[in-house]
Design an enzyme around this catalytic site. Structure first.
Site, mmCIF file in Angstrom:
data_model
loop_
_atom_site.group_PDB
_atom_site.id
_atom_site.type_symbol
_atom_site.label_atom_id
_atom_site.label_comp_id
_atom_site.label_asym_id
_atom_site.label_seq_id
_atom_site.Cartn_x
_atom_site.Cartn_y
_atom_site.Cartn_z
ATOM 1 N N ARG A 153 -10.608 -11.090 1.201
ATOM 2 C CA ARG A 153 -11.495 -12.093 0.607
ATOM 3 C C ARG A 153 -10.848 -13.476 0.602
ATOM 4 O O ARG A 153 -11.545 -14.492 0.648
ATOM 5 C CB ARG A 153 -11.880 -11.659 -0.807
ATOM 6 C CG ARG A 153 -10.748 -11.639 -1.805
ATOM 7 C CD ARG A 153 -11.023 -10.763 -3.009
ATOM 8 N NE ARG A 153 -11.001 -9.348 -2.654
ATOM 9 C CZ ARG A 153 -11.210 -8.351 -3.532
ATOM 10 N NH1 ARG A 153 -11.449 -8.641 -4.799
ATOM 11 N NH2 ARG A 153 -11.187 -7.100 -3.144
ATOM 12 N N LYS B 165 0.828 -1.199 0.000
ATOM 13 C CA LYS B 165 0.000 0.000 0.000
ATOM 14 C C LYS B 165 0.868 1.256 0.000
ATOM 15 O O LYS B 165 2.026 1.220 0.430
ATOM 16 C CB LYS B 165 -0.895 0.028 1.254
ATOM 17 C CG LYS B 165 -1.960 -1.039 1.301
ATOM 18 C CD LYS B 165 -2.742 -0.937 2.595
ATOM 19 C CE LYS B 165 -3.834 -2.001 2.669
ATOM 20 N NZ LYS B 165 -4.922 -1.745 1.710
#
Length: 489
Positions: free
Chosen positions: A342, A268
């Site tokens: 996920r 990130k």
């Protein structure tokens, strides 16, 4: 949490009355307008009725009367009542008032009964006074602080007390979730989450916290893949609450427990990466819900499932291009290691579905796309059950822990199909929130299911009337507890 009680009579030398626009007063306040000091005060005050503004005066007998502005009463609803109670408590606290009677239940709110008003007022007070200063070493402020509030009512005291007890449990669950979210990543680790889950001891609750060896034995391979870059062990937490008949299938609550997410190899940006300590707020919501349900002793069966790890950049970290096998047996092509939530949820959802629950609801700070779409005002809602979704929308409107449904048309599923594995872990930029939900849908079998993307609502850097600046909100707790209450009423 300060002490709150309800009673038919005042208990304190400080009374707080609602002040409507144009100097209008509710019933109890009208009784004291014969006092000249009150009449003079009302006549001279220019800002009467402004929402949340408070003005107070001392009476001749030494007691104190405060008036809190309600704003436009046509717009008054339960959330406005929570906010008004919060602002009132904060002002009392700031003014070093130890105890007070509040008469906010005298306000009329369309379609709302006394119990609803009591619950909203109490929630507003407890949540509005919440602070998190665990890591500040400076000497704490020793000035007198608000210690108790008496909510004065006119009506059924028994039902009001039941509502107050519910509010206390819900506030406690929300605060529990907030505290977990606000702890830094070096404190709130997967191991710590497991310890906090175990701390919710209750005769009706069985909690199992799997360490890495147990996770390997169980076959939660997707969780292990994400964990490869961290030197902290993962945890897989299972909670079983039996408040109803053993034959009743439970409602499964699944929460993403990424205690810190650097993005892995797909790292990130540095800006605001510190906020990725909040990436476990889905798990915090599940734990907060369990705490509230336990304290309320709700007659319902729940299954809680939390996969927890960090997502870091160690030498063994999983990589873009890797193919991993999940607990369910489906293979995933990893295109972006920052789409890890996920991935770990795939194991948790598959395990939950294997237990044959009545339904599954999952909570996850899953996609930045949801923040772009909805901001911080609503949680993204998707799923396979119209009944669950509509009930969540209704509970969201009541609690102001709001949700907004997004579509899951069959065509979206094509975006996560992989040419070299069963599925891939990202469907690209278009419809990113929806395709993430499509990914999750592959692991719930035919169990009725709803997905809550709380990426925009789990923390709020600006703060609200009932949530402090720059901290976790406890999103999902009040929503789901109300949803569960509707099922058992």
């Amino acid at each position: 949490m300060i002490s709150i009680q309800v009673s038919l009579r005042p208990q304190s030398p400080v009374a707080v009355h609602p002040l409507l626009p144009e100097q209008k007063l509710t019933t109890s306040a009208q009784a004291i307008t014969t006092e000249q000091v009150i009449a003079n005060f009302l006549a001279s005050n220019e800002h009467q009725g402004k929402f949340g503004s408070i003005r107070s005066i001392y009476m001749n007998d030494g007691t104190r009367v405060a008036f809190v502005g309600t704003g436009n009463i046509d717009k008054l609803n339960l959330q406005k009542l929570r906010s008004l109670a919060s602002k009132t408590a904060q002002k009392l606290n700031k003014n070093n008032i130890e105890t007070a009677d509040v008469y906010l239940t005298e306000l009329e709110v369309a379609g709302v009964n006394l119990a609803d008003k009591v619950q909203a007022i109490a929630e507003g007070i407890w949540l509005g006074l919440y602070t998190f200063d665990n890591y500040q070493t400076k000497e704490k402020d020793k000035q007198t602080k608000l210690s108790s509030i008496n909510i004065v009512i006119h009506g059924d005291e028994s039902k009001a007390k039941q509502a107050l007890a519910a509010a206390k449990a819900i506030a406690a669950g929300t605060i529990f979730a907030r505290n977990l979210g606000n702890h830094p990543g070096n404190v709130c680790t997967p191991e710590y989450l497991g310890e906090q889950a175990s701390s919710l001891a209750h005769p009706k609750l069985k909690t199992t916290v799997m360490d890495k060896a147990a996770i390997e034995k169980a076959g939660f391979t997707a969780l292990l893949a994400v964990n490869q870059g961290s030197n902290k062990e993962p945890r897989f937490i299972i909670m079983e609450y039996r408040g109803a008949d053993n034959d009743d299938a439970p409602i499964a609550l699944v929460g993403k427990g990424l205690t810190f997410d650097a993005g892995g190899i797909s790292i990130k940006p540095a800006s605001q990466m510190d906020e990725m300590k909040f990436d476990m707020c889905g798990s915090a919501a599940v734990l907060g819900i369990f705490k509230a349900v336990i304290e309320m002793n709700l007659p319902i069966n729940l299954l809680g499932v939390i996969p927890s790890t960090e997502n870091l950049l160690g030498g063994a970290a999983y990589k873009p291009g890797d193919i991993i096998t999940t607990y369910k047996g489906l293979t995933i092509e990893i295109l972006n290691t920052d789409a890890e939530g996920r991935v770990i949820l795939s194991d948790a959802l598959a395990y939950a579905a294997e237990q044959k629950p009545a339904e599954i609801i999952d909570f996850a700070t899953l996609t930045g796309a949801c923040v772009v779409a909805l901001g911080g005002q609503a949680t993204g809602l998707m799923g396979t059950s119209d009944a669950i979704k509509q009930s969540l929308i209704t509970s969201g409107q009541k609690t102001h822990d709001r949700v907004w449904e997004m579509p899951m048309f069959e065509e979206y599923q094509e975006q996560i199909d992989s040419k070299i594995a069963d599925i891939k872990n990202t469907g690209g930029r278009e419809a990113g929130t929806i395709t993430a939900a499509c990914f999750l849908s592959r692991f719930v079998d035919d169990i009725p299911w709803a997905h809550l993307d709380i990426a925009g609502t789990a923390w709020n850097m600006k703060g609200t009337d009932i949530s402090p600046v720059g901290g976790a909100t406890g999103a999902g707790v009040r929503l789901i507890v109300d949803y569960l209450q509707q099922k058992v009423q």
